[in-house]
Write a protein that holds these residues in place. Structure first.
Motif: not given
Length: 468
Positions: A134-145, A182-190
């Motif tokens: 949801e945060a990804f969609a909001m940051q991308l300002r998707l119009k309808n998701f 891949s269209i985006a790397k959202v997060l690197d984690f360890k």
């Protein structure tokens, strides 16, 4: 008392080695541990419990534990929805690396964030990480998701049942092997050592923390892999490429696959590459006009309800959990497959002096009763139906037995023999219902003139196999 929450699964081996170097004395922390709760043999003030990794940030946030180890992905999943959670990231432990990718099918028109952002039609995002999605969609300002929370197997969804998935992988090469891009790397984690912020202020955690800090190995970046898109053997076309009258069937992944294969063989229904050694999610099915995709049984009822599938084989327990949440759902059971028998039971710790639910209500008195379960809707219905008064449902993602008695008063759990429950020093005080595997269907598909004949053919063949 210093309380520690430790992960099972992918991080267990490296975490165990680190804690041995740190001399925490947690001899019970081993792969396939039979007991989830144990104490340090070298520090009488330290106790530990094994959880599913996803549950650990939640347990620290609510103050049940002081220290824990989990991937930063699950920590971010919690804090992206609850940013003021009482959790502090103490140290990157240098192992358990991975990345969360936003990915689409290799042939999807959404080949970039710009293409996705420009879309005016609804974008379906499927993920085990719904808050991050949801945060990804909001940051991308998707119009309808729309966000579709999953239990797993996210790679099976694009392009026909989701435009985008957010899923963990070690590299883009791993995505390519599943025909994803891949269209985006959202997060690197360890893996991280984390702490409850209040515990840091009120307790002396310095000895435990400093011992870990002194033994962290230097992290070595993995070598880059060449990206090669190699379609999986036996991969079938997407649902999008099939005629509208195609019946879309979901079969379960995991341990249910051999059982389902046995029934299909008995019914004379050919299926290729199921179970699949290569992780193929689209096995070839031996009846024209029926296409198959392999997903998690827990996800099937909602996927059938929203029309992504016409038929599915899942457990009646998961169907019931879905129907308790959505009583008017178009999903119905068509056939009991009479395997995978389990019963759903209410469970308490052996040290709790009760033998039934009424006695447990009296034992808890006016305080809040905590009910831990993977079946959150069944648990809620059970609590309301039995007038438990002040209660709270604690969602879990596995290793639910670990929650008693410190972190929950009762579990709602499935069991076949009761052996696991007894081994964890627990006891059954009530049986909710019995469950077996079943075929479920979307009601609109069943009455569809284009699909009903094929659905009836499959059900008829399975019935004959069961009666033989």
């Amino acid at each position: 008392m210093l309380r520690v929450a430790l992960p099972k699964g992918r991080l267990l081996g490296d975490t165990k080695a680190l804690l041995e170097k740190s001399q925490w004395g947690l001899d019970g922390y081993v792969d396939k541990a039979k007991i989830y709760c144990f104490k340090s043999v070298s520090n009488p003030e330290m106790s530990a419990k094994i959880f599913h990794e996803k549950d650990i940030p939640i347990q620290l946030a609510i103050g049940n534990y002081d220290l824990g180890v989990c991937g930063a992905d699950w920590l971010t999943e919690l804090t992206s929805r609850y940013p003021s959670s009482n959790i502090v990231k103490l140290k990157n432990l240098g192992y358990g690396h991975g990345s969360l990718y936003a990915a689409t099918a290799v042939n999807s028109p959404y080949d970039s964030l710009a293409a996705l952002s420009a879309c005016n039609t609804r974008i379906r995002i499927a993920s085990e990480y719904p808050n991050i999605a949801e945060a990804f969609a909001m940051q991308l300002r998707l119009k309808n998701f729309s966000i579709f929370p999953l239990w797993g197997s996210a790679e099976a969804y694009p392009p026909d049942t989701a435009e985008v998935v957010i899923l963990p992988r070690k590299s883009e090469a791993d995505l390519a092997k599943k025909n994803l891009r891949s269209i985006a790397k959202v997060l690197d984690f360890k893996a991280y050592l984390i702490a409850n912020s209040q515990s840091l202020e009120e307790k002396d955690l310095s000895g435990a923390i400093s011992s870990v800090m002194a033994n962290i190995s230097r992290y070595v970046e993995p070598k880059a892999e060449d990206i090669k898109i190699e379609p999986v053997n036996g991969c079938q076309p997407s649902f999008l490429d099939m005629p509208d009258d195609t019946v879309r069937l979901a079969l379960p992944d995991g341990h249910q696959q051999p059982h389902v294969r046995k029934i299909l063989d008995a019914a004379g229904i050919a299926i290729e590459d199921y179970p699949s050694a290569t992780g193929n999610h689209r096995p070839a099915f031996g009846i024209n006009g029926i296409a198959v995709k392999v997903i998690r049984p827990q996800d099937m009822p909602i996927q059938v309800a929203n029309g992504n599938f016409d038929l599915a084989i899942t457990g009646r327990d998961w169907l019931t959990d879905h129907l308790y949440q959505f009583p008017t759902s178009p999903v119905k059971e068509l056939l009991d497959l009479k395997y995978g028998w389990v019963k759903l039971v209410a469970v308490v710790h052996n040290d709790v002096p009760v033998s039934n639910l009424d006695e447990l209500k009296d034992y808890c008195g006016s305080r809040e009763m905590r009910i831990a379960s993977e079946y959150t809707n069944i648990s809620d219905f059970y609590a309301r139906s039995n007038h438990l008064g002040h209660y709270r449902i604690v969602p879990t993602w596995g290793a639910t037995e670990a929650f008693l008695p410190e972190d929950a008063d009762m579990l709602v759990e499935n069991t076949e023999t009761g052996g696991t429950i007894a081994r964890h020093n627990l006891k059954i005080i009530d049986t909710l219902f019995e469950s077996t595997a079943c075929v479920i269907a979307n009601y609109q598909s069943v009455v569809s003139t284009a699909k009903s004949e094929r659905i009836n053919t499959v059900i008829g063949m399975l019935k004959k196999a069961l009666e033989a």
